[in-house]
Design a protein around this motif. Sequence first.
Motif, short mmCIF file in Angstrom:
data_model
loop_
_atom_site.label_atom_id
_atom_site.label_comp_id
_atom_site.label_asym_id
_atom_site.label_seq_id
_atom_site.Cartn_x
_atom_site.Cartn_y
_atom_site.Cartn_z
N TYR A 12 25.64 -22.74 1.88
CA TYR A 12 24.70 -23.69 1.27
C TYR A 12 23.92 -24.42 2.36
O TYR A 12 24.30 -24.40 3.55
N ASP A 14 23.69 -27.39 3.27
CA ASP A 14 24.39 -28.39 4.10
C ASP A 14 25.44 -27.74 5.01
O ASP A 14 26.22 -28.43 5.65
N THR A 16 27.95 -25.78 4.06
CA THR A 16 29.20 -25.40 3.37
C THR A 16 29.21 -23.91 3.07
O THR A 16 28.22 -23.37 2.55
N ILE A 17 30.33 -23.28 3.41
CA ILE A 17 30.46 -21.86 3.07
C ILE A 17 30.99 -21.75 1.64
O ILE A 17 32.10 -22.20 1.35
N GLY A 18 30.16 -21.21 0.77
CA GLY A 18 30.59 -20.99 -0.61
C GLY A 18 31.36 -19.70 -0.73
O GLY A 18 32.43 -19.64 -1.34
N PRO A 37 42.03 -21.01 -5.52
CA PRO A 37 42.04 -22.47 -5.53
C PRO A 37 40.64 -23.07 -5.67
O PRO A 37 39.64 -22.37 -5.49
N SER A 38 40.60 -24.35 -5.98
CA SER A 38 39.33 -25.05 -6.13
C SER A 38 38.51 -24.92 -4.84
O SER A 38 39.03 -25.09 -3.75
N GLY A 39 37.25 -24.58 -4.99
CA GLY A 39 36.36 -24.48 -3.84
C GLY A 39 36.41 -23.14 -3.12
O GLY A 39 35.80 -22.98 -2.06
N SER A 40 37.10 -22.15 -3.69
CA SER A 40 37.23 -20.86 -3.00
C SER A 40 36.04 -19.93 -3.28
O SER A 40 36.03 -18.79 -2.81
N GLY A 41 35.06 -20.41 -4.06
CA GLY A 41 33.82 -19.65 -4.20
C GLY A 41 33.71 -18.80 -5.44
O GLY A 41 32.80 -17.97 -5.55
N LYS A 42 34.59 -19.01 -6.41
CA LYS A 42 34.59 -18.18 -7.62
C LYS A 42 33.25 -18.29 -8.36
O LYS A 42 32.63 -17.29 -8.71
N THR A 43 32.85 -19.56 -8.62
CA THR A 43 31.60 -19.77 -9.37
C THR A 43 30.41 -19.28 -8.57
O THR A 43 29.50 -18.64 -9.12
N THR A 44 30.41 -19.55 -7.28
CA THR A 44 29.30 -19.11 -6.43
C THR A 44 29.15 -17.60 -6.51
O THR A 44 28.04 -17.07 -6.70
N GLU A 162 35.28 -20.50 -16.39
CA GLU A 162 36.32 -21.41 -16.90
C GLU A 162 36.01 -21.86 -18.33
O GLU A 162 36.01 -23.05 -18.63
N HIS A 195 41.02 -20.95 -12.61
CA HIS A 195 41.97 -21.15 -11.53
C HIS A 195 43.40 -21.12 -12.05
O HIS A 195 44.34 -21.46 -11.34
N1 LIG Z 1 25.01 -26.60 -4.36
C1 LIG Z 1 25.97 -26.69 -3.42
N2 LIG Z 1 25.72 -27.29 -2.24
C2 LIG Z 1 26.67 -27.36 -1.28
N3 LIG Z 1 27.93 -26.86 -1.42
C3 LIG Z 1 28.21 -26.28 -2.60
C4 LIG Z 1 27.27 -26.16 -3.66
N4 LIG Z 1 27.86 -25.52 -4.70
C5 LIG Z 1 29.12 -25.26 -4.30
N5 LIG Z 1 29.34 -25.71 -3.05
C6 LIG Z 1 30.57 -25.59 -2.25
O1 LIG Z 1 30.87 -24.22 -2.11
C7 LIG Z 1 32.29 -24.02 -2.17
C8 LIG Z 1 32.60 -23.06 -3.28
O2 LIG Z 1 32.26 -23.68 -4.52
P1 LIG Z 1 32.51 -22.97 -5.93
O3 LIG Z 1 32.06 -23.91 -7.00
O4 LIG Z 1 31.91 -21.63 -5.89
O5 LIG Z 1 34.09 -22.84 -5.92
P2 LIG Z 1 35.10 -22.55 -7.12
O6 LIG Z 1 36.14 -21.64 -6.57
O7 LIG Z 1 34.34 -22.08 -8.31
O8 LIG Z 1 35.71 -24.00 -7.36
P3 LIG Z 1 36.36 -24.70 -8.68
O9 LIG Z 1 37.58 -23.93 -9.03
O10 LIG Z 1 36.68 -26.08 -8.19
O11 LIG Z 1 35.30 -24.69 -9.74
C9 LIG Z 1 32.90 -25.41 -2.34
O12 LIG Z 1 33.27 -25.89 -1.08
C10 LIG Z 1 31.77 -26.23 -2.92
O13 LIG Z 1 31.89 -27.60 -2.57
#
Ligand SMILES: Nc1ncnc2c1ncn2[C@@H]1O[C@H](COP(=O)(O)OP(=O)(O)OP(=O)(O)O)[C@@H](O)[C@H]1O
Length: 255
Positions: A12, A14, A16-18, A37-44, A162, A195
């Motif tokens: 991203y 900023d 952050t590695i998605g 886990p939360s933040g592991s990039g699933k949604t991305t 989710e 998750h």
């Molecule tokens: N628009 C954005 N700008 C900056 N960082 C982002 C953005 N969207 C997601 N991230 C970061 O990218 C990483 C992966 O996010 P993502 O939402 O894909 O994870 P996730 O596995 O789906 O998490 P969760 O289970 O909490 O929903 C996280 O560190 C998140 O903070």
Amino acid sequence: MTIVFDHVSKTYDDGTIGVGDVSLTVRDGEVMVLVGPSGSGKTTLMRMVNRMVEPTSGRVLIDGRDVRGRDPIALRRSIGYVIQGGGLLPHRTVVDNIATIPMLNGVGRKRARDHAMGLLGKVGLDASLAGRYPAQLSGGQRQRVGVARALAADARILLMDEPFSAVDPVVRRELQNEVRRVQHDFGVTVVFVTHDINEAFFLADRIALLGDGGVLEQVDVPSRILGTPANERVRAFVEAGRPRMDKGVRCGLAV
Ligand SMILES: Nc1ncnc2c1ncn2[C@@H]1O[C@H](COP(=O)(O)OP(=O)(O)OP(=O)(O)O)[C@@H](O)[C@H]1O
């Protein structure tokens, strides 16, 4: 339809590695559950399929075709997307929510609404709910409408982020069964984010387990994720999410 993630990554703005460097194939007609886990990039990762996220590097192919060559709006209308709460339009009735995308795609109002009425039954909803507004439905009913809406445009791919995390366990299990049935009846390819490892075990043909930094730890059928975890992180993730029978028994004896 087959979805190929070919060395995709997302950093991203900023920094952050998605998603790290992920290569993954979702086979035609399979339910692939992304878990981690939360933040592991699933949604991305999932949002790269309908171009809600553009990868920093790598490609996403649907049936061999790079999604970058597709118009994003047309692409999104051709792919079902179900989120928590159903993502319904609050000022439209159930039937109109389901008919919206086909109408945007040029299907006539009557045909779109007739088709929507047919879909209600397919997702286990009574036709009498057609005239209600989303606020007049239970959480589980809203989710079913969300699934019907996703199916209405004859989507061959369903992305589910989710979707059931806010509904109670009994309804949740019913909805999970519905997803399996819908997948079977419509032959759609499903990418499902959760998750909850138990939800993943119940739903998945295969599980893709992501770890910190958006790396792919293991892709496998549920029995192998459980029986032969690829590494300690996978084992620990699975272990943490499984019901602790021994603990339950001990508690039971202590009372
Ligand atoms: N628009 C954005 N700008 C900056 N960082 C982002 C953005 N969207 C997601 N991230 C970061 O990218 C990483 C992966 O996010 P993502 O939402 O894909 O994870 P996730 O596995 O789906 O998490 P969760 O289970 O909490 O929903 C996280 O560190 C998140 O903070």
